[in-house]
Design a protein around this motif. Structure first.
Motif, PDB file in Angstrom:
ATOM      1  N   ASN A  31      34.346  39.106  47.023  1.00 38.23           N
ATOM      2  CA  ASN A  31      35.710  38.232  47.088  1.00 38.23           C
ATOM      3  C   ASN A  31      35.919  37.483  46.063  1.00 38.23           C
ATOM      4  OD1 ASN A  31      36.292  39.744  49.443  1.00 38.23           O
ATOM      5  ND2 ASN A  31      35.337  37.850  50.524  1.00 38.23           N
ATOM      6  N   VAL A  32      34.931  36.330  45.591  1.00 38.59           N
ATOM      7  CA  VAL A  32      34.935  35.499  44.350  1.00 38.59           C
ATOM      8  C   VAL A  32      35.078  36.218  43.284  1.00 38.59           C
ATOM      9  CG1 VAL A  32      33.610  33.682  43.237  1.00 38.59           C
ATOM     10  CG2 VAL A  32      33.695  33.623  46.071  1.00 38.59           C
ATOM     11  N   ASN A  33      34.087  37.181  43.050  1.00 40.75           N
ATOM     12  CA  ASN A  33      34.266  37.942  41.765  1.00 40.75           C
ATOM     13  C   ASN A  33      35.655  38.613  41.403  1.00 40.75           C
ATOM     14  OD1 ASN A  33      31.622  37.067  41.713  1.00 40.75           O
ATOM     15  ND2 ASN A  33      30.742  39.262  41.972  1.00 40.75           N
ATOM     16  N   GLU A  34      36.261  39.230  42.642  1.00 39.31           N
ATOM     17  CA  GLU A  34      37.327  39.757  42.366  1.00 39.31           C
ATOM     18  C   GLU A  34      38.443  38.877  41.949  1.00 39.31           C
ATOM     19  OE1 GLU A  34      38.864  43.383  43.434  1.00 39.31           O
ATOM     20  OE2 GLU A  34      36.875  43.176  42.211  1.00 39.31           O
ATOM     21  N   LEU A  35      38.426  37.574  42.471  1.00 38.65           N
ATOM     22  CA  LEU A  35      39.448  36.685  42.095  1.00 38.65           C
ATOM     23  C   LEU A  35      39.220  36.282  40.549  1.00 38.65           C
ATOM     24  CD1 LEU A  35      41.802  34.482  42.602  1.00 38.65           C
ATOM     25  CD2 LEU A  35      39.859  32.947  43.211  1.00 38.65           C
ATOM     26  N   VAL A  36      38.293  36.193  40.294  1.00 37.58           N
ATOM     27  CA  VAL A  36      37.700  35.555  38.945  1.00 37.58           C
ATOM     28  C   VAL A  36      38.181  36.910  37.814  1.00 37.58           C
ATOM     29  CG1 VAL A  36      35.999  35.158  37.196  1.00 37.58           C
ATOM     30  CG2 VAL A  36      35.605  34.240  39.459  1.00 37.58           C
ATOM     31  N   ALA A  37      37.876  37.797  38.375  1.00 41.84           N
ATOM     32  CA  ALA A  37      38.378  39.184  37.370  1.00 41.84           C
ATOM     33  C   ALA A  37      39.983  39.434  37.489  1.00 41.84           C
ATOM     34  CB  ALA A  37      37.769  40.451  37.919  1.00 41.84           C
ATOM     35  N   GLN A  38      40.682  39.006  38.619  1.00 37.82           N
ATOM     36  CA  GLN A  38      41.977  39.037  38.515  1.00 37.82           C
ATOM     37  C   GLN A  38      42.763  37.879  37.767  1.00 37.82           C
ATOM     38  OE1 GLN A  38      43.622  40.158  42.573  1.00 37.82           O
ATOM     39  NE2 GLN A  38      45.565  38.955  42.074  1.00 37.82           N
ATOM     40  N   VAL A  39      42.165  36.735  37.976  1.00 40.39           N
ATOM     41  CA  VAL A  39      42.513  35.707  37.227  1.00 40.39           C
ATOM     42  C   VAL A  39      42.349  36.014  35.540  1.00 40.39           C
ATOM     43  CG1 VAL A  39      42.291  33.275  36.277  1.00 40.39           C
ATOM     44  CG2 VAL A  39      42.491  33.930  38.910  1.00 40.39           C
ATOM     45  N   HIS A  40      41.200  36.621  35.271  1.00 43.10           N
ATOM     46  CA  HIS A  40      40.803  36.846  33.828  1.00 43.10           C
ATOM     47  C   HIS A  40      41.909  37.763  33.130  1.00 43.10           C
ATOM     48  CE1 HIS A  40      38.975  39.547  30.892  1.00 43.10           C
ATOM     49  NE2 HIS A  40      38.623  38.587  30.316  1.00 43.10           N
ATOM     50  N   ASP A  41      41.942  38.817  33.960  1.00 44.81           N
ATOM     51  CA  ASP A  41      42.947  39.920  33.642  1.00 44.81           C
ATOM     52  C   ASP A  41      44.467  39.598  33.420  1.00 44.81           C
ATOM     53  OD1 ASP A  41      40.590  41.679  33.702  1.00 44.81           O
ATOM     54  OD2 ASP A  41      41.188  42.868  35.461  1.00 44.81           O
ATOM     55  N   SER A  42      44.817  38.602  34.162  1.00 40.51           N
ATOM     56  CA  SER A  42      46.078  38.060  34.155  1.00 40.51           C
ATOM     57  C   SER A  42      46.268  37.256  32.741  1.00 40.51           C
ATOM     58  CB  SER A  42      46.520  37.105  35.512  1.00 40.51           C
ATOM     59  OG  SER A  42      46.563  38.189  36.734  1.00 40.51           O
ATOM     60  N   ILE A  43      45.467  36.329  32.596  1.00 38.10           N
ATOM     61  CA  ILE A  43      45.403  35.618  31.410  1.00 38.10           C
ATOM     62  C   ILE A  43      45.572  36.394  30.287  1.00 38.10           C
ATOM     63  CG2 ILE A  43      44.109  33.827  30.077  1.00 38.10           C
ATOM     64  CD1 ILE A  43      43.081  32.717  32.716  1.00 38.10           C
ATOM     65  N   GLN A  44      44.648  37.544  30.235  1.00 41.72           N
ATOM     66  CA  GLN A  44      44.477  38.340  28.907  1.00 41.72           C
ATOM     67  C   GLN A  44      46.034  39.091  28.954  1.00 41.72           C
ATOM     68  OE1 GLN A  44      41.801  37.059  27.492  1.00 41.72           O
ATOM     69  NE2 GLN A  44      41.940  39.259  26.670  1.00 41.72           N
ATOM     70  N   ALA A  45      46.539  39.175  29.973  1.00 42.56           N
ATOM     71  CA  ALA A  45      47.703  40.046  29.709  1.00 42.56           C
ATOM     72  C   ALA A  45      49.038  39.105  29.272  1.00 42.56           C
ATOM     73  CB  ALA A  45      48.087  40.770  31.055  1.00 42.56           C
ATOM     74  N   ILE A  46      48.955  37.837  29.617  1.00 41.81           N
ATOM     75  CA  ILE A  46      50.028  37.092  29.346  1.00 41.81           C
ATOM     76  C   ILE A  46      49.937  36.007  28.203  1.00 41.81           C
ATOM     77  CG2 ILE A  46      51.534  35.120  30.639  1.00 41.81           C
ATOM     78  CD1 ILE A  46      50.738  36.698  33.227  1.00 41.81           C
ATOM     79  N   ALA A  47      48.745  35.394  28.242  1.00 45.89           N
ATOM     80  CA  ALA A  47      48.632  34.534  27.313  1.00 45.89           C
ATOM     81  C   ALA A  47      46.884  34.709  26.698  1.00 45.89           C
ATOM     82  CB  ALA A  47      48.698  33.112  28.008  1.00 45.89           C
ATOM     83  N   PRO A  48      46.543  35.608  25.907  1.00 46.42           N
ATOM     84  CA  PRO A  48      45.261  35.836  25.725  1.00 46.42           C
ATOM     85  C   PRO A  48      44.503  34.839  25.015  1.00 46.42           C
ATOM     86  CG  PRO A  48      46.838  37.506  24.416  1.00 46.42           C
ATOM     87  CD  PRO A  48      47.499  36.758  25.679  1.00 46.42           C
ATOM     88  N   HIS A  49      45.224  33.949  24.250  1.00 44.58           N
ATOM     89  CA  HIS A  49      44.729  32.792  23.342  1.00 44.58           C
ATOM     90  C   HIS A  49      44.053  31.825  24.710  1.00 44.58           C
ATOM     91  CE1 HIS A  49      48.575  31.326  24.166  1.00 44.58           C
ATOM     92  NE2 HIS A  49      48.061  29.889  24.123  1.00 44.58           N
ATOM     93  N   GLN A  61      30.397  40.968  33.785  1.00 44.75           N
ATOM     94  CA  GLN A  61      31.349  41.476  33.714  1.00 44.75           C
ATOM     95  C   GLN A  61      32.334  40.871  32.803  1.00 44.75           C
ATOM     96  OE1 GLN A  61      32.601  40.710  37.761  1.00 44.75           O
ATOM     97  NE2 GLN A  61      30.799  41.968  38.495  1.00 44.75           N
ATOM     98  N   ARG A  62      32.101  39.945  32.011  1.00 47.33           N
ATOM     99  CA  ARG A  62      32.880  39.370  31.127  1.00 47.33           C
ATOM    100  C   ARG A  62      34.103  39.054  31.348  1.00 47.33           C
ATOM    101  NH1 ARG A  62      30.408  42.382  25.770  1.00 47.33           N
ATOM    102  NH2 ARG A  62      28.357  42.235  25.786  1.00 47.33           N
ATOM    103  N   THR A  63      34.191  38.546  32.593  1.00 45.34           N
ATOM    104  CA  THR A  63      35.511  37.938  33.202  1.00 45.34           C
ATOM    105  C   THR A  63      35.658  36.518  33.052  1.00 45.34           C
ATOM    106  OG1 THR A  63      34.595  37.786  35.559  1.00 45.34           O
ATOM    107  CG2 THR A  63      35.670  39.937  34.941  1.00 45.34           C
ATOM    108  N   ILE A  64      34.819  35.902  32.378  1.00 47.87           N
ATOM    109  CA  ILE A  64      35.022  34.542  31.900  1.00 47.87           C
ATOM    110  C   ILE A  64      34.726  34.579  30.308  1.00 47.87           C
ATOM    111  CG2 ILE A  64      34.553  33.339  34.117  1.00 47.87           C
ATOM    112  CD1 ILE A  64      31.643  32.869  33.197  1.00 47.87           C
ATOM    113  N   ASP A  65      35.237  33.280  29.789  1.00 47.84           N
ATOM    114  CA  ASP A  65      34.801  32.983  28.413  1.00 47.84           C
ATOM    115  C   ASP A  65      33.674  32.251  28.084  1.00 47.84           C
ATOM    116  OD1 ASP A  65      37.345  34.522  27.040  1.00 47.84           O
ATOM    117  OD2 ASP A  65      38.438  33.117  28.160  1.00 47.84           O
ATOM    118  N   TYR A  66      33.639  31.027  29.185  1.00 43.41           N
ATOM    119  CA  TYR A  66      32.442  30.390  28.837  1.00 43.41           C
ATOM    120  C   TYR A  66      31.973  30.143  30.550  1.00 43.41           C
ATOM    121  CZ  TYR A  66      35.423  26.455  30.128  1.00 43.41           C
ATOM    122  OH  TYR A  66      36.361  25.612  30.754  1.00 43.41           O
ATOM    123  N   ILE A  67      30.632  29.670  30.757  1.00 41.01           N
ATOM    124  CA  ILE A  67      29.973  29.074  31.711  1.00 41.01           C
ATOM    125  C   ILE A  67      29.543  28.003  31.523  1.00 41.01           C
ATOM    126  CG2 ILE A  67      27.427  29.942  31.052  1.00 41.01           C
ATOM    127  CD1 ILE A  67      29.161  30.584  34.641  1.00 41.01           C
TER     128      ILE A  67
END
Length: 610
Positions: free
Chosen positions: A304-322, A359-365
């Motif tokens: 569940n947590v991983n899915e949220l992280v991936a969904q947020v990441h993908d949305s950022i990439q689609a809308i404001a990739p910077h 999964q490379r769904t974050i830019d930094y840890i």
């Protein structure tokens, strides 16, 4: 971020001890557990890492030292580090040109800002400006501003009510009206600092009933989305149910709303996923409905947590990739990772930082490394090495979460303890920055810690690190740069934002150009004879000397700013300087340099642009 200090030594969560928190339990804003030392701080050996000589942090003589040190830690039951004595000062190091220098600015429980929920708006703004000015003076280049701590908002949100901690009544807007997130973005950017929106994705109430919730609060609108946990006798913690697809969509929409309407540089989650209090069967019915074919409920929670992280990441990439996306988990994922013996985020919070990296769904840890070097169950060095290594292996950045608040009582860390952690970060060679918890403590300069940052490690400004997987496009150079002299002895540089339509350097049709997010200013103080020679060449029609790469080294950087002006005060005997201005993209890619040669002679002030 600040921990409640209940210790668990096994996956079952058996309590084995307590230690006092820096904030009284009834107002502690973040209830992550701490692992209490088994010996008093004053009895811990005063050991240190060898001082790195004046060189690049990844220079080869120190990598074997670090590897030997960490190997010894990991093969000896994770015992405390035995560090050789220091041989110099942190000021002998050359600070890097790019480094993440962040500070958490906490709003829940009015920890950092505002000082109280009934503080007048004008005083709120003045305090915020003073804090940003102080952080800028220290050398901080990124502010992580908590805008959603309890399913509320420090901005005009379409999804969550105004925060109780802003106005004293959840759902009530500031009066006179202003938007704190918009205000902070503008003021941080004016100072050349990034502003990251820090949100807690699931939390609704740290302590149920602490204050009245607005009718627009998500728990009032969707009570079926809420989980409740006993945090201590008679007290309950409420949160959104991570197992519900509707919740993932809701939290993602909150993030999308922020990145669409505000010029934030990043989205930041902290360590709050499933609660620190034990989870039993509170979400078992949700599992039956939404198990996604996963047979183990604990694996499903991590999913569940991983899915949220991936969904947020993908949305950022689609809308404001910077926009960057990072997470600050509890420092210990699994004890088996490095031989610790303590609370495990993987089993208790269902947070798997390694999965996000793989999964490379974050830019930094940004692990919260809030432990002493000599901690008997979780020493600092092997945790640092682990996260730096797995981030590097997965081509992502690692920023160390540091705890200057522990220099204060009751932890009362020594200054050497806190500085040795910085030394280890540098020696590792794969730590791209630090984030400090929290702003108030950093500004307070505990035992001179902040002075060391300001005057030594952060004595030059720095750009935030460029991320190789994001756009490498550079901005066009600044336009219409000029210099003027004021009667009180100041040089004032001004320039215009790059515009391809009027660019003096013709854009290459084969290239794309990034937007200029901020500007770097460098100053070269040449010996008088050398400058006079260059000036003669210019006056004889030879043009201005070309500025090369070495001129824009970090030791020559004097400011990073979001404004199109720089003011420099000359001392009484100063007669000349060369200034260089570059435009900086959101990803810290620099434009070509534009230089301004300035001098004062008997005829007055002069400048020439190259």
């Amino acid at each position: 971020m600040t921990w409640s200090h209940i210790i668990h030594n096994t996956r079952s969560g058996t309590c084995i001890g307590c230690s006092p928190c820096g904030i009284a339990p009834e107002i502690a804003p973040e209830n992550a557990p701490e692992i209490a030392p088994e010996i008093p701080t004053e009895n811990i050996p005063n050991t240190y890492i060898a001082m790195i000589s004046k060189m690049n942090p990844v220079t080869k003589p120190f990598l074997p030292l670090l590897l030997i040190l960490l190997l010894g830690l990991m093969t000896s039951g994770c015992k405390a580090a035995e560090l050789p004595a220091k041989t110099g000062k942190l000021g002998e190091l050359d600070p890097p040109k790019q480094e993440f220098r962040g500070a958490w600015l906490t709003t829940v429980v009015n920890l950092d800002w505002p000082v109280s929920y009934d503080q007048p708006v004008g005083e709120q703004k003045a305090d915020a400006i003073a804090m940003l000015d102080s952080l800028k003076d220290i050398g901080i280049n990124a502010v992580l501003f908590q805008v959603r701590g309890e399913s509320d908002a420090f901005y005009a949100s379409a999804y969550d009510p105004w925060s109780h901690w802003l106005t004293g009544e959840q759902g009530r807007a500031p009066d006179p009206f202003y938007d704190p997130l918009s205000f902070m973005v503008r003021e941080a950017h004016n100072r050349g600092m990034e502003l990251h929106a820090w949100i807690n994705p699931y939390r609704v109430e740290r302590r149920k009933g602490m204050y009245p919730l607005a009718g627009s609060n998500i728990s009032r609108r969707e009570p079926g989305w809420i989980l409740e946990f006993a945090s201590r006798p008679g007290e309950y913690y409420t949160m959104l149910n991570p197992g519900m697809p509707e919740v993932r969509d809701y939290v993602t929409n909150v993030v999308v709303d922020i990145i669409r309407r505000y010029d934030v540089d990043g989205i930041h989650f902290d360590d709050y996923f499933y609660p620190y209090s034990p989870v039993t069967d509170e979400d078992s019915l949700t599992w039956l409905r939404h198990h996604s074919g996963i047979e183990d409920i604990e694996d499903w929670r991590r999913f569940n947590v991983n899915e949220l992280v991936a969904q947020v990441h993908d949305s950022i990439q689609a809308i404001a990739p910077h926009v960057t996306f990072g997470i600050s988990p509890f420092a210990i994922r699994k004890n088996s990772d490095v031989g610790t013996n303590a609370f495990e985020g993987y089993y208790r919070l269902y947070a798997d930082g390694l999965a996000w990296l793989e999964q490379r769904t974050i830019d930094y840890i940004n692990p919260q490394l809030y432990f002493e070097l000599e901690h008997p169950r979780a020493p600092y060095a092997p945790l640092l090495e682990y996260w730096a290594r797995v981030a590097r292996e997965n081509e992502r950045h690692m920023y160390a979460g540091l705890a200057p608040y522990r220099i204060f009582p009751p932890n009362d860390w020594s200054l050497d303890q806190a500085l040795d952690q910085l030394r280890l970060n540098i020696a590792n060679g794969h730590v791209q920055g630090n984030i400090f918890f929290r702003t108030e403590h950093l500004i307070a300069n505990p035992k001179g810690y902040t002075d060391v940052l300001r005057n030594e490690l952060y004595r030059y400004p720095a750009l935030t690190p460029s991320l190789p997987w994001k756009s490498q496009d550079r901005p066009l150079p600044v336009e219409r740069i000029s210099a003027s002299w004021s009667d009180d002895g100041r040089v004032i540089l001004t320039w215009a934002r790059p515009d391809p339509a009027r660019a003096t350097i013709q854009p290459d049709a084969r290239e794309t150009y990034a937007e200029a997010a901020r500007y770097a200013v460098y100053r070269l103080d040449m010996p008088p004879a050398e400058f006079a020679e260059m000036r003669t060449v210019m006056e004889q029609g030879g043009g201005s000397p070309t500025i090369t790469g070495p001129a824009i080294y970090p030791q020559n950087m004097v400011d990073v700013t979001g404004q199109r002006q720089f003011v420099d005060r000359w001392s009484g005997d100063k007669t000349h300087a060369v200034y260089i201005v570059t435009a900086i993209s959101h990803n810290s890619i620099e434009s070509h340099a534009m230089s301004v040669w300035t001098w004062m002679d008997d005829d007055g002030f002069h400048y020439k642009v190259r």
